[in-house]
Design a protein around this motif. Structure first.
Motif, mmCIF file in Angstrom:
data_model
loop_
_atom_site.group_PDB
_atom_site.id
_atom_site.type_symbol
_atom_site.label_atom_id
_atom_site.label_comp_id
_atom_site.label_asym_id
_atom_site.label_seq_id
_atom_site.Cartn_x
_atom_site.Cartn_y
_atom_site.Cartn_z
ATOM 1 N N ASP A 1 0.864 -1.168 0.000
ATOM 2 C CA ASP A 1 0.000 0.000 0.000
ATOM 3 C C ASP A 1 0.908 1.228 0.000
ATOM 4 O O ASP A 1 1.807 1.333 0.835
ATOM 5 C CB ASP A 1 -0.881 -0.031 1.255
ATOM 6 C CG ASP A 1 -1.800 1.163 1.386
ATOM 7 O OD1 ASP A 1 -1.897 1.981 0.449
ATOM 8 O OD2 ASP A 1 -2.436 1.274 2.447
ATOM 9 N N LEU A 2 0.690 2.132 -0.930
ATOM 10 C CA LEU A 2 1.550 3.302 -1.034
ATOM 11 C C LEU A 2 1.425 4.214 0.188
ATOM 12 O O LEU A 2 2.418 4.730 0.679
ATOM 13 C CB LEU A 2 1.219 4.090 -2.305
ATOM 14 C CG LEU A 2 2.087 5.316 -2.575
ATOM 15 C CD1 LEU A 2 3.552 4.919 -2.753
ATOM 16 C CD2 LEU A 2 1.581 6.054 -3.801
ATOM 17 N N ILE B 1 3.053 -1.992 -6.224
ATOM 18 C CA ILE B 1 2.554 -0.890 -5.404
ATOM 19 C C ILE B 1 1.101 -0.690 -5.789
ATOM 20 O O ILE B 1 0.765 -0.649 -6.974
ATOM 21 C CB ILE B 1 3.334 0.420 -5.670
ATOM 22 C CG1 ILE B 1 4.811 0.263 -5.330
ATOM 23 C CG2 ILE B 1 2.698 1.583 -4.920
ATOM 24 C CD1 ILE B 1 5.130 0.187 -3.861
ATOM 25 N N TYR B 2 0.239 -0.559 -4.796
ATOM 26 C CA TYR B 2 -1.138 -0.242 -5.145
ATOM 27 C C TYR B 2 -1.626 0.916 -4.302
ATOM 28 O O TYR B 2 -1.190 1.121 -3.178
ATOM 29 C CB TYR B 2 -2.054 -1.465 -5.049
ATOM 30 C CG TYR B 2 -2.391 -1.897 -3.648
ATOM 31 C CD1 TYR B 2 -3.583 -1.513 -3.076
ATOM 32 C CD2 TYR B 2 -1.524 -2.689 -2.916
ATOM 33 C CE1 TYR B 2 -3.898 -1.902 -1.793
ATOM 34 C CE2 TYR B 2 -1.832 -3.087 -1.642
ATOM 35 C CZ TYR B 2 -3.030 -2.689 -1.081
ATOM 36 O OH TYR B 2 -3.336 -3.068 0.179
ATOM 37 N N SER B 3 -2.513 1.704 -4.919
ATOM 38 C CA SER B 3 -2.963 2.926 -4.267
ATOM 39 C C SER B 3 -4.207 3.443 -4.959
ATOM 40 O O SER B 3 -4.472 3.125 -6.116
ATOM 41 C CB SER B 3 -1.860 3.986 -4.364
ATOM 42 O OG SER B 3 -2.276 5.200 -3.785
ATOM 43 N N THR B 4 -4.951 4.268 -4.247
ATOM 44 C CA THR B 4 -6.062 4.980 -4.880
ATOM 45 C C THR B 4 -5.565 6.235 -5.585
ATOM 46 O O THR B 4 -6.314 6.874 -6.303
ATOM 47 C CB THR B 4 -7.123 5.367 -3.830
ATOM 48 O OG1 THR B 4 -6.499 6.151 -2.815
ATOM 49 C CG2 THR B 4 -7.771 4.134 -3.221
ATOM 50 N N LYS C 1 3.171 11.775 -10.225
ATOM 51 C CA LYS C 1 4.419 11.830 -9.451
ATOM 52 C C LYS C 1 4.539 10.598 -8.556
ATOM 53 O O LYS C 1 5.628 10.021 -8.440
ATOM 54 C CB LYS C 1 4.499 13.100 -8.616
ATOM 55 C CG LYS C 1 5.808 13.161 -7.824
ATOM 56 C CD LYS C 1 6.078 14.503 -7.250
ATOM 57 C CE LYS C 1 7.321 14.622 -6.419
ATOM 58 N NZ LYS C 1 8.272 13.585 -6.349
ATOM 59 N N ASP C 2 3.438 10.178 -7.934
ATOM 60 C CA ASP C 2 3.464 8.952 -7.123
ATOM 61 C C ASP C 2 3.896 7.761 -7.978
ATOM 62 O O ASP C 2 4.744 6.965 -7.578
ATOM 63 C CB ASP C 2 2.089 8.662 -6.505
ATOM 64 C CG ASP C 2 1.745 9.598 -5.364
ATOM 65 O OD1 ASP C 2 2.648 10.248 -4.804
ATOM 66 O OD2 ASP C 2 0.543 9.672 -5.014
#
Length: 111
Positions: free
Chosen positions: A61-62, A89-92, A97-98
């Protein structure tokens, strides 16, 4: 790898997300063992314990406190024993940039 069990590790601070992830993995058609931790600190402690088997794939989770996925990724890629683990990497976040930062630090995929 057809007859092997695939070890998957997930680091996510959200208990609901961990449960959904485990349920989803239980439905795939290969044998898996899913282990979860609720922080980047727990993940790195587990990975740095030399007696623990390394996962085939690691989902990070980022945005988890107190050590986020990017900080874990940097540590993993700088450690000779861990550097070859496949990291997702997983994220909403859909912030470019992320995404760029994670790929620059060695992520294999951003979901």
């Amino acid at each position: 790898m057809i007859n092997e069990t695939v070890l998957i590790r997930l680091a996510d601070d959200d208990v609901g997300d961990r449960l959904i992830f485990e349920e989803a993995c239980s439905e795939i058609k290969i044998r898996t063992v899913v282990k979860t931790v609720n922080s980047g600190i727990q993940l790195m402690e587990w990975l740095n314990e030399e007696n623990n088997p390394l996962p085939y794939i690691l989902f990070l989770d980022l945005n988890m406190p107190p050590k986020n996925g990017l900080e874990c990724l940097k540590e993993i890629r700088s450690n000779a024993r861990l550097k070859d683990i496949f990291v997702a990497i997983y994220s909403t976040s859909d912030n470019e940039k992320d995404m760029e930062d994670t790929f620059n630090q060695g992520a294999n995929i951003y979901i």
